[in-house]
Design a protein around this motif. Structure first.
Motif, PDB file in Angstrom:
ATOM      1  N   LEU A   1       0.817  -1.213   0.000  1.00 39.96           N
ATOM      2  CA  LEU A   1       0.000   0.000   0.000  1.00 39.96           C
ATOM      3  C   LEU A   1       0.852   1.266   0.000  1.00 39.96           C
ATOM      4  O   LEU A   1       0.489   2.267  -0.608  1.00 39.96           O
TER       5      LEU A   1
ATOM      6  N   GLU B   1      -6.390   1.869  -0.468  1.00 38.04           N
ATOM      7  CA  GLU B   1      -6.869   0.937   0.556  1.00 38.04           C
ATOM      8  C   GLU B   1      -8.287   0.466   0.248  1.00 38.04           C
ATOM      9  O   GLU B   1      -8.607  -0.714   0.413  1.00 38.04           O
TER      10      GLU B   1
ATOM     11  N   TRP C   1      -5.089  -9.616   3.115  1.00 35.60           N
ATOM     12  CA  TRP C   1      -4.081  -8.766   3.742  1.00 35.60           C
ATOM     13  C   TRP C   1      -3.021  -9.684   4.331  1.00 35.60           C
ATOM     14  O   TRP C   1      -3.346 -10.696   4.958  1.00 35.60           O
TER      15      TRP C   1
ATOM     16  N   HIS D   1      -2.681  -3.804   7.338  1.00 36.00           N
ATOM     17  CA  HIS D   1      -3.189  -3.657   5.965  1.00 36.00           C
ATOM     18  C   HIS D   1      -2.240  -2.837   5.092  1.00 36.00           C
ATOM     19  O   HIS D   1      -2.662  -1.970   4.350  1.00 36.00           O
TER      20      HIS D   1
END
Length: 192
Positions: free
Chosen positions: A53, A87, A102, A107
């Motif tokens: 991410l 996200e 995840w 995350h």
């Protein structure tokens, strides 16, 4: 049509509003669906299994988008997905059973499953049958990089994905996994 390497990008990739989460529910649902499909297609063609991410990822920005409209530039970081949008799109894949997971509680890393684990298990069984490997023993690394796997989806498959598919097949009695002295030499004995 714009490309990213050898990958053809869909038309929506050139529209600035798709790079920020849309406030209207119906519009957002369509946006999320388009992004889910794009992420899965891109990851499959590029054999990418993990998206960070916080890391650079080619789909998360489009430098070709430049807007002269000050309002749009304030709302969208000039063609880059916000952290919130990244996200949201990955979370939407995670919520679709078997499409992503995840890898950490924060995350920050997402495992992308362009084939669901059951599909990977089926690919493995077909691989074994097509190559006459029933009752054979192979290492995990041979499955990922051996001559038989060249040109197949198994070539270079992420080890996490491969191990999950192998464990599913072991649970179903289709193979046995033998621990080696290291993770690289785990053996797999396929059954008929």
């Amino acid at each position: 049509m714009q490309t990213l390497g050898n990958f053809k990008l869909p038309p929506f990739f050139n529209y600035p509003p798709y790079f920020t989460l849309q406030p209207v529910r119906d519009t957002r649902e369509k946006q999320v669906q388009l992004w889910k499909e794009l992420i899965l297609d891109y990851c499959k063609t590029q054999k990418i299994s993990v998206i960070g991410l916080e890391e650079e990822f080619p789909l998360f920005s489009n430098p070709a988008i430049e807007s002269k409209d000050l309002f749009i530039n304030l709302c969208i970081s000039a063609g880059s997905l916000t952290h919130e949008a990244r996200e949201a799109f990955l979370a939407a894949l995670v919520s679709e059973a078997g499409r992503a997971e995840w890898l950490d509680k924060g995350h920050r890393k997402c495992l992308i499953l362009w084939h669901r684990i059951q599909d990977w298990a089926d690919i493995l069984l077909n691989f074994v049958k097509d190559n006459g490997l029933e009752d054979s023993v192979m290492t995990v690394e041979e499955i990922r990089s051996g001559p038989e796997s060249r040109g197949t989806d198994l070539q270079g498959v992420d080890r996490i994905i491969l191990m999950r598919a192998l464990k599913l097949l072991e649970h179903k009695g289709k193979l046995a996994i033998f621990k080696g002295t290291s993770a690289d030499d785990e053996g797999i004995k396929f059954s008929r």
